[in-house]
Design a protein around this motif. Structure first.
Motif, PDB file in Angstrom:
ATOM      1  N   ALA A 196     -13.341  13.562  12.385  1.00 11.19           N
ATOM      2  CA  ALA A 196     -12.290  13.984  11.456  1.00 11.19           C
ATOM      3  C   ALA A 196     -11.335  14.969  12.122  1.00 11.19           C
ATOM      4  O   ALA A 196     -10.127  14.943  11.882  1.00 11.19           O
ATOM      5  CB  ALA A 196     -12.912  14.603  10.205  1.00 11.19           C
TER       6      ALA A 196
ATOM      7  N   ASP B 233      -9.239  13.215  15.111  1.00  6.23           N
ATOM      8  CA  ASP B 233      -8.192  12.329  14.603  1.00  6.23           C
ATOM      9  C   ASP B 233      -6.858  13.052  14.445  1.00  6.23           C
ATOM     10  O   ASP B 233      -5.815  12.404  14.354  1.00  6.23           O
ATOM     11  CB  ASP B 233      -8.629  11.731  13.259  1.00  6.23           C
ATOM     12  CG  ASP B 233      -7.810  10.521  12.863  1.00  6.23           C
ATOM     13  OD1 ASP B 233      -7.771   9.555  13.660  1.00  6.23           O
ATOM     14  OD2 ASP B 233      -7.204  10.528  11.787  1.00  6.23           O
TER      15      ASP B 233
ATOM     16  N   THR C 247     -14.940   7.441   0.746  1.00  4.17           N
ATOM     17  CA  THR C 247     -13.867   8.353   0.364  1.00  4.17           C
ATOM     18  C   THR C 247     -13.370   7.998  -1.031  1.00  4.17           C
ATOM     19  O   THR C 247     -13.663   6.913  -1.564  1.00  4.17           O
ATOM     20  CB  THR C 247     -12.683   8.286   1.348  1.00  4.17           C
ATOM     21  OG1 THR C 247     -11.847   7.175   1.017  1.00  4.17           O
ATOM     22  CG2 THR C 247     -13.161   8.142   2.791  1.00  4.17           C
TER      23      THR C 247
ATOM     24  N   LEU D 100     -16.738  11.668   1.976  1.00  2.64           N
ATOM     25  CA  LEU D 100     -15.567  12.482   2.284  1.00  2.64           C
ATOM     26  C   LEU D 100     -14.724  12.615   1.033  1.00  2.64           C
ATOM     27  O   LEU D 100     -14.295  11.599   0.450  1.00  2.64           O
ATOM     28  CB  LEU D 100     -14.732  11.858   3.410  1.00  2.64           C
ATOM     29  CG  LEU D 100     -15.166  12.153   4.850  1.00  2.64           C
ATOM     30  CD1 LEU D 100     -16.597  11.750   5.120  1.00  2.64           C
ATOM     31  CD2 LEU D 100     -14.218  11.487   5.838  1.00  2.64           C
TER      32      LEU D 100
ATOM     33  N   LEU E 143      -9.166  12.942   5.007  1.00  2.00           N
ATOM     34  CA  LEU E 143     -10.142  13.436   5.977  1.00  2.00           C
ATOM     35  C   LEU E 143     -10.674  12.333   6.874  1.00  2.00           C
ATOM     36  O   LEU E 143     -11.167  12.597   7.962  1.00  2.00           O
ATOM     37  CB  LEU E 143     -11.329  14.085   5.250  1.00  2.00           C
ATOM     38  CG  LEU E 143     -11.193  15.522   4.790  1.00  2.00           C
ATOM     39  CD1 LEU E 143     -12.430  15.918   4.008  1.00  2.00           C
ATOM     40  CD2 LEU E 143     -10.996  16.453   5.971  1.00  2.00           C
ATOM     41  N   ALA E 144     -10.613  11.092   6.415  1.00  2.32           N
ATOM     42  CA  ALA E 144     -11.226   9.997   7.155  1.00  2.32           C
ATOM     43  C   ALA E 144     -10.446   9.694   8.428  1.00  2.32           C
ATOM     44  O   ALA E 144      -9.224   9.536   8.390  1.00  2.32           O
ATOM     45  CB  ALA E 144     -11.293   8.756   6.275  1.00  2.32           C
ATOM     46  N   PRO E 145     -11.120   9.628   9.568  1.00  4.44           N
ATOM     47  CA  PRO E 145     -10.427   9.248  10.802  1.00  4.44           C
ATOM     48  C   PRO E 145      -9.906   7.819  10.713  1.00  4.44           C
ATOM     49  O   PRO E 145     -10.511   6.959  10.073  1.00  4.44           O
ATOM     50  CB  PRO E 145     -11.503   9.384  11.872  1.00  4.44           C
ATOM     51  CG  PRO E 145     -12.794   9.290  11.136  1.00  4.44           C
ATOM     52  CD  PRO E 145     -12.544   9.866   9.769  1.00  4.44           C
TER      53      PRO E 145
END
Length: 330
Positions: free
Chosen positions: A103, A106, A136, A154, A159-161
């Motif tokens: 995270a 990224d 997410t 998440l 926030l997620a790559p």
């Protein structure tokens, strides 16, 4: 006045409540056991650490049993226990922390040169070798095809790559690196996990298998003293990132206070996932965000980039909650 051993173990029981009921039971048992306290109090303070006692006990072969049977087994081998505790260090190497690592990475322009402080066996230096299933609020995100598959919740799709990182160079620094290719190294890492968390043991074994064919280099040395020399080998054309994932708490307070400035001093980005109060600048900024209603004042761990918090999280990276935008009600 220094905290006594019994009080240390009672405090640890509270800290371990969310991760290991068995170790909570053992902590409370030690705190009320005169014989065990006498054994521990004869040792240097670092050798009395609760997590270290549990790891050494498992290393020696202690049963996963209720406190009376567990302590009786250990006290019957008191000499071996007293000899092993001072020469060991807590060295968990939780691959789940690759979720907050990704995270953070990224948000950094690559390609990346990754240097980890307190790298242990280097399992968090190869995040692109694993698979990820990230749940997410915008839906699931799946990345990678390797094992283990690291799962996490998440809070917030941001926030997620978006992709696995492009890591061109990697290096670790550790006071006593663990050799993931040796049986004794793998056995020590397994002994360092709670016995009642079989899913963590399975994750560790899968990560060790992923690392074994081409293990990253982890050099021996003090984190801040060895960092400049290790970083000097990073290739040009890469962004140097120094990661600290649950390591700062083991550094002396003076080193924690200068950690971010030392990283900036070698021209690197600082990516930290640490206990909320471990790094003074991050702790202060987190207090400000909590006062603004943008963050949870009691968060366990904080993910930060160059000292600016991005999210809070569970200690092993299976949940992240992003810092709320300014002006948004909590």
């Amino acid at each position: 006045m220094a905290e006594g051993t019994a009080d240390w173990y009672r405090r640890a029981a509270g800290e371990l409540a969310a991760t290991s009921p068995r170790q909570v039971e053992w902590c409370l048992g030690v705190a009320d056991d005169r014989r065990m306290l006498e054994l521990l109090d004869a040792l240097p303070r670092p050798a009395r650490q609760p997590s270290l006692l549990f790891a050494v006990a498992a290393w020696l072969g202690a049963p996963d049993a209720p406190y009376p049977a567990w302590s009786a087994w250990l006290l019957g081998r008191a000499d071996a226990l007293a000899a092993e505790l001072p020469v060991r260090r807590v060295q968990t190497n939780e691959p789940g922390r690759c979720v907050p690592l990704l995270a953070g990475l990224d948000r950094i322009a690559g390609p990346i040169a990754l240097l980890e402080l307190g790298a242990s066996a280097g399992l968090c230096l190869v995040p692109e070798r694993y698979g990820y299933l990230l749940r997410t609020s915008d839906g699931p995100v799946a990345l990678g095809a390797g094992q283990p598959v690291l799962e996490a919740d998440l809070d917030g799709g941001a926030l997620a790559p978006r992709a696995l990182p492009d890591i061109r160079w990697r290096r670790g620094v550790d006071l006593d690196p663990v050799d993931a290719t040796r049986d004794d190294g793998r056995r020590w890492l397994a002994a360092s996990l709670p016995p009642d968390r079989p899913e963590r043991l399975a994750r560790l074994r899968a990560a060790l298998a992923a690392v074994a064919p081409d293990p990253p280099l982890v050099v021996a040395g003090d984190a801040l003293e060895a960092m400049p020399g290790a970083a000097a080998d990073a290739p040009g054309g890469t962004t140097l990132v120094v990661a600290c994932l649950g390591t700062a708490v083991y550094l002396p307070p003076a080193d924690r206070a200068r950690l971010l400035s030392e990283i900036a001093g070698i021209g690197a980005r600082a990516l930290t996932f640490e206990a909320r109060t471990a790094i003074p600048e991050v702790a202060e900024r987190w207090r400000e965000l909590a006062a603004e209603g943008r963050a949870d004042a009691g968060a366990a761990f904080v993910l930060a980039l160059d000292g600016e918090p991005l999210a809070s999280g569970s200690p092993h990276g299976d949940r992240l909650v992003g810092v709320r935008p300014a002006g948004r009600d909590g």
